[in-house]
Design a protein around this motif. Structure first.
Motif, mmCIF file in Angstrom:
data_model
loop_
_atom_site.group_PDB
_atom_site.id
_atom_site.type_symbol
_atom_site.label_atom_id
_atom_site.label_comp_id
_atom_site.label_asym_id
_atom_site.label_seq_id
_atom_site.Cartn_x
_atom_site.Cartn_y
_atom_site.Cartn_z
ATOM 1 N N PRO A 30 0.799 -1.231 0.000
ATOM 2 C CA PRO A 30 0.000 0.000 0.000
ATOM 3 C C PRO A 30 0.830 1.279 0.000
ATOM 4 C CG PRO A 30 -0.945 -1.577 1.521
ATOM 5 C CD PRO A 30 0.348 -2.175 1.036
ATOM 6 N N GLY A 31 1.998 1.241 0.656
ATOM 7 C CA GLY A 31 2.837 2.437 0.730
ATOM 8 C C GLY A 31 3.980 2.468 -0.262
ATOM 9 N N ALA A 32 3.905 1.648 -1.311
ATOM 10 C CA ALA A 32 4.993 1.611 -2.301
ATOM 11 C C ALA A 32 5.062 2.919 -3.088
ATOM 12 C CB ALA A 32 4.787 0.444 -3.259
ATOM 13 N N PHE A 33 6.267 3.254 -3.539
ATOM 14 C CA PHE A 33 6.453 4.453 -4.369
ATOM 15 C C PHE A 33 7.657 4.245 -5.270
ATOM 16 C CE2 PHE A 33 9.190 5.054 -0.755
ATOM 17 C CZ PHE A 33 10.300 5.738 -1.233
ATOM 18 N N THR A 34 7.760 5.089 -6.278
ATOM 19 C CA THR A 34 8.903 5.071 -7.182
ATOM 20 C C THR A 34 9.644 6.395 -7.068
ATOM 21 O OG1 THR A 34 7.607 5.922 -9.038
ATOM 22 C CG2 THR A 34 7.693 3.533 -8.763
ATOM 23 N N THR A 35 10.873 6.422 -7.572
ATOM 24 C CA THR A 35 11.709 7.622 -7.492
ATOM 25 C C THR A 35 12.139 8.030 -8.891
ATOM 26 O OG1 THR A 35 12.527 6.982 -5.293
ATOM 27 C CG2 THR A 35 13.823 8.608 -6.533
#
Length: 261
Positions: free
Chosen positions: A157-162
């Motif tokens: 749920p808290g995944a993100f990309t940079t």
């Protein structure tokens, strides 16, 4: 104007004894550090050097800490690492954070709040935390910037990309990850590589809605490279194919509850 080296590696074997330079522009460089072992779950660790600041992206498990530290030492004193970006809390991504903090307690942990709830279970919580939702970007002292793009339920749920604005590289974490024993740094045949991505995505990613929602968040963003945490990197040539792959992906709940769709 910087130099993007990704296409240079198409069809070529790289040395596993040294860091691999992926991008360079004056005082801004990006390296693949990775691990030496031949494993289908090979982890791609990346190092961004910008001015006098040094950030590791998804530094990996404790099992490979010494390997990664040796690779870092070929570029910069490991004690000078300023921050770790952790796209989510899984051990293959984040467990070595405790070793890096032991080396340098001043290191900043950059992640999402949901990830940060779980990170202390690796054994320490006495660190400086940089919440990506409070900033959505990180500015280096030389003016270069990283942008954070949330990717909920891909697969956490808290995944993100940079997104590195200078190189236009997207560090995508588990998105576009692949399981592959015949590994190459740069994907040379996208259609064949799709099968390797399926081995990961079908079981780990939540749903087509999550995948398509993330692709929509990339609208208007120039992508010259996609750098996942497992498997091969994609150069600009394959970016449209990679986006189309996610748009059409059926995975997770689409399959488990196929009768409800």
């Amino acid at each position: 104007m910087g130099t993007d080296f990704l296409e240079h590696y198409r069809g070529k074997m790289i040395s596993l004894d040294e860091p691999t330079l992926l991008y360079e522009e004056s005082d801004h460089r990006i390296y693949w550090l990775g691990i030496e072992e031949e494993t289908a779950f090979r982890c791609n660790v990346y190092l961004i050097c910008s001015g006098e600041e040094y950030i590791l992206i998804d530094p990996g498990s404790r099992q490979y800490f010494e390997q990664v530290k040796r690779r870092v030492a070929q570029v910069v004193d490991p004690n000078k690492i300023n921050a770790l970006i952790l796209c989510h809390q899984d051990p293959d991504v984040a467990a070595s954070m405790v070793d890096w903090l032991e080396l340098n307690p001043a290191i900043t942990i950059i992640s999402s709040a949901r990830t940060n709830v779980l990170l202390p279970h690796y054994g320490r919580s006495d660190y400086t935390f940089y919440d990506i939702a409070d900033h959505m970007q990180y500015s280096f002292k030389n003016g270069k910037k990283l942008r954070f793009i949330e990717a909920p339920f891909l697969h956490f749920p808290g995944a993100f990309t940079t997104y590195d604005e200078t190189s236009a590289f997207l560090f995508s974490g588990d998105i576009w990850a692949a399981l592959d024993t015949d590994w190459e740094l740069l994907s040379s045949d996208f259609e064949t590589h799709k099968l390797n991505m399926d081995l990961f995505h079908v079981d780990y990613m939540a749903s087509n809605i999550a995948a398509r929602g993330f692709v929509r968040r990339l609208d208007g963003i120039t992508l010259k490279g996609i750098l996942p945490q497992h498997g091969s990197i994609f150069s600009e040539k394959d970016v449209p194919l990679a986006l189309e792959y996610l748009k059409n992906l059926r995975c997770g709940l689409d399959i488990v509850y196929a009768d409800l769709s």
